[in-house]
Design an enzyme around this catalytic site. Structure first.
Site, PDB file in Angstrom:
ATOM      1  N   HIS A   1     -15.220  12.459  -7.270  1.00 18.02           N
ATOM      2  CA  HIS A   1     -14.867  13.245  -7.907  1.00 18.02           C
ATOM      3  C   HIS A   1     -15.832  13.355  -9.194  1.00 18.02           C
ATOM      4  O   HIS A   1     -16.261  12.284  -9.841  1.00 18.02           O
ATOM      5  CB  HIS A   1     -13.600  12.663  -8.566  1.00 18.02           C
ATOM      6  CG  HIS A   1     -13.408  13.708 -10.011  1.00 18.02           C
ATOM      7  ND1 HIS A   1     -12.486  13.218 -10.843  1.00 18.02           N
ATOM      8  CD2 HIS A   1     -13.627  15.610 -10.377  1.00 18.02           C
ATOM      9  CE1 HIS A   1     -12.266  14.253 -12.027  1.00 18.02           C
ATOM     10  NE2 HIS A   1     -13.079  15.456 -11.117  1.00 18.02           N
TER      11      HIS A   1
ATOM     12  N   MET B   1      -6.500  18.668 -11.975  1.00 18.69           N
ATOM     13  CA  MET B   1      -6.854  17.897 -13.789  1.00 18.69           C
ATOM     14  C   MET B   1      -5.202  18.139 -14.441  1.00 18.69           C
ATOM     15  O   MET B   1      -5.348  18.934 -15.122  1.00 18.69           O
ATOM     16  CB  MET B   1      -7.699  18.201 -14.466  1.00 18.69           C
ATOM     17  CG  MET B   1      -9.305  17.775 -13.654  1.00 18.69           C
ATOM     18  SD  MET B   1      -9.304  15.539 -12.501  1.00 18.69           S
ATOM     19  CE  MET B   1      -9.350  15.016 -14.419  1.00 18.69           C
TER      20      MET B   1
ATOM     21  N   ASP C   1      -4.467  14.245 -10.713  1.00 20.04           N
ATOM     22  CA  ASP C   1      -5.470  13.396 -11.494  1.00 20.04           C
ATOM     23  C   ASP C   1      -5.275  13.525 -13.335  1.00 20.04           C
ATOM     24  O   ASP C   1      -5.627  14.058 -13.489  1.00 20.04           O
ATOM     25  CB  ASP C   1      -6.955  12.983 -10.913  1.00 20.04           C
ATOM     26  CG  ASP C   1      -7.787  12.132 -11.474  1.00 20.04           C
ATOM     27  OD1 ASP C   1      -7.310  11.086 -12.007  1.00 20.04           O
ATOM     28  OD2 ASP C   1      -9.343  12.260 -11.947  1.00 20.04           O
TER      29      ASP C   1
ATOM     30  N   SER D   1      -8.421   5.199  -9.307  1.00 21.74           N
ATOM     31  CA  SER D   1      -9.942   4.779  -9.848  1.00 21.74           C
ATOM     32  C   SER D   1     -10.267   4.149 -10.114  1.00 21.74           C
ATOM     33  O   SER D   1      -9.758   3.337 -11.561  1.00 21.74           O
ATOM     34  CB  SER D   1      -9.471   6.669 -10.204  1.00 21.74           C
ATOM     35  OG  SER D   1     -10.730   5.947 -11.665  1.00 21.74           O
TER      36      SER D   1
ATOM     37  N   HIS E   1     -10.938   6.486  -5.442  1.00 22.68           N
ATOM     38  CA  HIS E   1     -11.538   7.722  -6.013  1.00 22.68           C
ATOM     39  C   HIS E   1     -12.189   7.046  -7.315  1.00 22.68           C
ATOM     40  O   HIS E   1     -12.078   5.960  -7.775  1.00 22.68           O
ATOM     41  CB  HIS E   1      -9.831   7.741  -7.127  1.00 22.68           C
ATOM     42  CG  HIS E   1     -10.054   9.392  -7.888  1.00 22.68           C
ATOM     43  ND1 HIS E   1     -10.382  10.023  -6.677  1.00 22.68           N
ATOM     44  CD2 HIS E   1     -10.680   9.782  -9.029  1.00 22.68           C
ATOM     45  CE1 HIS E   1     -10.751  11.424  -8.388  1.00 22.68           C
ATOM     46  NE2 HIS E   1     -10.381  10.794  -9.448  1.00 22.68           N
TER      47      HIS E   1
ATOM     48  N   ASP F   1     -14.997   7.988  -9.888  1.00 19.50           N
ATOM     49  CA  ASP F   1     -15.586   8.752 -10.788  1.00 19.50           C
ATOM     50  C   ASP F   1     -16.718   9.221 -11.506  1.00 19.50           C
ATOM     51  O   ASP F   1     -17.192   8.295 -11.913  1.00 19.50           O
ATOM     52  CB  ASP F   1     -14.185   8.668 -12.347  1.00 19.50           C
ATOM     53  CG  ASP F   1     -12.972   9.128 -12.177  1.00 19.50           C
ATOM     54  OD1 ASP F   1     -12.757  10.387 -11.699  1.00 19.50           O
ATOM     55  OD2 ASP F   1     -12.288   8.380 -12.591  1.00 19.50           O
TER      56      ASP F   1
ATOM     57  N   MET G   1     -19.456  11.142 -13.628  1.00 21.21           N
ATOM     58  CA  MET G   1     -19.924  11.915 -15.184  1.00 21.21           C
ATOM     59  C   MET G   1     -21.271  11.549 -15.391  1.00 21.21           C
ATOM     60  O   MET G   1     -21.721  10.441 -15.617  1.00 21.21           O
ATOM     61  CB  MET G   1     -18.459  11.288 -15.944  1.00 21.21           C
ATOM     62  CG  MET G   1     -17.625  10.887 -15.496  1.00 21.21           C
ATOM     63  SD  MET G   1     -16.180  10.582 -16.906  1.00 21.21           S
ATOM     64  CE  MET G   1     -14.555   9.962 -16.217  1.00 21.21           C
TER      65      MET G   1
ATOM     66  N   MET H   1     -17.733  15.022 -11.706  1.00 24.38           N
ATOM     67  CA  MET H   1     -17.607  15.946 -13.281  1.00 24.38           C
ATOM     68  C   MET H   1     -18.778  15.976 -14.104  1.00 24.38           C
ATOM     69  O   MET H   1     -19.022  14.885 -14.575  1.00 24.38           O
ATOM     70  CB  MET H   1     -16.861  14.722 -13.376  1.00 24.38           C
ATOM     71  CG  MET H   1     -15.319  15.061 -13.669  1.00 24.38           C
ATOM     72  SD  MET H   1     -14.178  13.479 -14.091  1.00 24.38           S
ATOM     73  CE  MET H   1     -14.955  12.726 -13.078  1.00 24.38           C
TER      74      MET H   1
HETATM   75  C1  DX5 Z   1     -10.590  11.333 -15.544  1.00 18.68           C
HETATM   76  C2  DX5 Z   1     -10.959  10.499 -14.699  1.00 18.68           C
HETATM   77  C3  DX5 Z   1     -10.055  10.280 -13.949  1.00 18.68           C
HETATM   78  C4  DX5 Z   1      -9.472   8.977 -14.862  1.00 18.68           C
HETATM   79  C5  DX5 Z   1      -7.613   8.172 -14.772  1.00 18.68           C
HETATM   80  O1  DX5 Z   1     -11.842  11.955 -16.172  1.00 18.68           O
HETATM   81  O2  DX5 Z   1     -11.206  11.854 -13.275  1.00 18.68           O
HETATM   82  O3  DX5 Z   1      -9.526  10.276 -13.006  1.00 18.68           O
HETATM   83  O4  DX5 Z   1     -10.092   7.626 -13.965  1.00 18.68           O
HETATM   84  O5  DX5 Z   1      -7.043   7.529 -15.191  1.00 18.68           O
HETATM   85  P1  DX5 Z   1      -5.691   7.306 -16.070  1.00 18.68           P
HETATM   86  O6  DX5 Z   1      -5.019   7.218 -14.213  1.00 18.68           O
HETATM   87  O7  DX5 Z   1      -5.625   6.309 -17.203  1.00 18.68           O
HETATM   88  O8  DX5 Z   1      -5.045   9.139 -16.485  1.00 18.68           O
HETATM   89 ZN    ZN Z   2     -11.173  11.356 -11.270  1.00 22.79          ZN
END
Ligand code: DX5
Ligand code: ZN
Length: 215
Positions: A65, A136, A174, A7, A32, A34, A36, A67
């Site tokens: 992903h 998650m 994840d 990620s 990956h 993320d 947000m 969110m």
């Molecule tokens: C959290 C994200 C993850 C995050 C994982 O909201 O969806 O993908 O980047 O980070 P680590 O591996 O550091 O927990």
């Molecule tokens: Zn993620």
């Protein structure tokens, strides 16, 4: 062998291309991303513009992903930007079925994700619609959080339900994944491991990725 999806949330964004090349050379198959929005989760990260630029620089499978609230408003932009897979959240206050179908009609793979407080039963009926289930193992929003071990039975439950479909559905985990828990999540069915801080905060990405794969 599991797929490792670094990620980029923990990458050095001032050197993003180098970071992506480094994880690709170190054995990652997926990237990956993320996304947000500051509403679905408290944090704000990146959008389609960044995905479009990443797409120009890598052949890695781009796993986006989302969110975000109202994912239906943004899936076209991510597909156009070059996303290979788009995962939306069950909790995003939208009817997932038309969105998942729309992603697939647009040429992408479609994933559904659930937060730690959401039970697998909430998405079990969606298995015929998806290419990936994302469990998650932290509360979404930030990298660097601790893995929540209570998610392991849910992972196993998802694995067993996926087996019963006789269809290829990736099972992704994840949040807080590292060399200490990779074996446990694999034993319980995960075949795509996402990791941000464990990989990008390590001295040697190749070693970190190998540790996840060989755990
Ligand atoms: C959290 C994200 C993850 C995050 C994982 O909201 O969806 O993908 O980047 O980070 P680590 O591996 O550091 O927990
Ligand atoms: Zn993620």
């Amino acid at each position: 062998m599991v797929i490792v999806a670094p990620s980029i949330l923990s990458a050095d964004f001032t050197r993003l291309q180098e970071e992506i090349t480094a994880v690709a050379d170190a054995g990652a198959e997926w990237l990956h991303i993320d996304v947000m929005d500051g509403h679905f989760v408290p944090n704000i990260t990146i959008g389609p513009v960044v995905v479009e630029n990443i797409r120009k620089k890598t052949t890695l499978f781009l796993d986006c992903h989302l969110m975000i609230q109202h994912p239906e408003k943004y899936v076209d932009a991510f597909l156009k930007a070059g996303a290979d897979l788009i995962t939306i959240h069950k909790e995003a206050n939208a009817d997932p079925v038309p969105i998942l179908r729309h992603i697939k009609e647009g040429g992408g793979k479609a994933g559904i994700s659930i937060n730690p407080e959401t039970s697998f039963e909430e998405i079990s009926m969606l298995l015929p619609e998806v290419d990936l289930v994302l469990i998650m193992s932290v509360h979404p929003g930030f990298s660097g959080q601790r893995f929540i071990p209570e998610m392991v039975p849910k992972l196993k439950q998802a694995y067993e339900a996926i087996q019963r479909t006789h269809k290829k559905i990736y099972l992704q985990i994840d949040g807080g994944i590292n060399n200490q828990n990779a074996r446990l999540v694999k034993q319980n069915g995960a075949d795509v491991l996402v990791a941000a801080s464990f990989i990008f905060h390590s001295k040697d990405y190749r070693t970190a990725i190998r540790q996840l794969k060989e755990a």
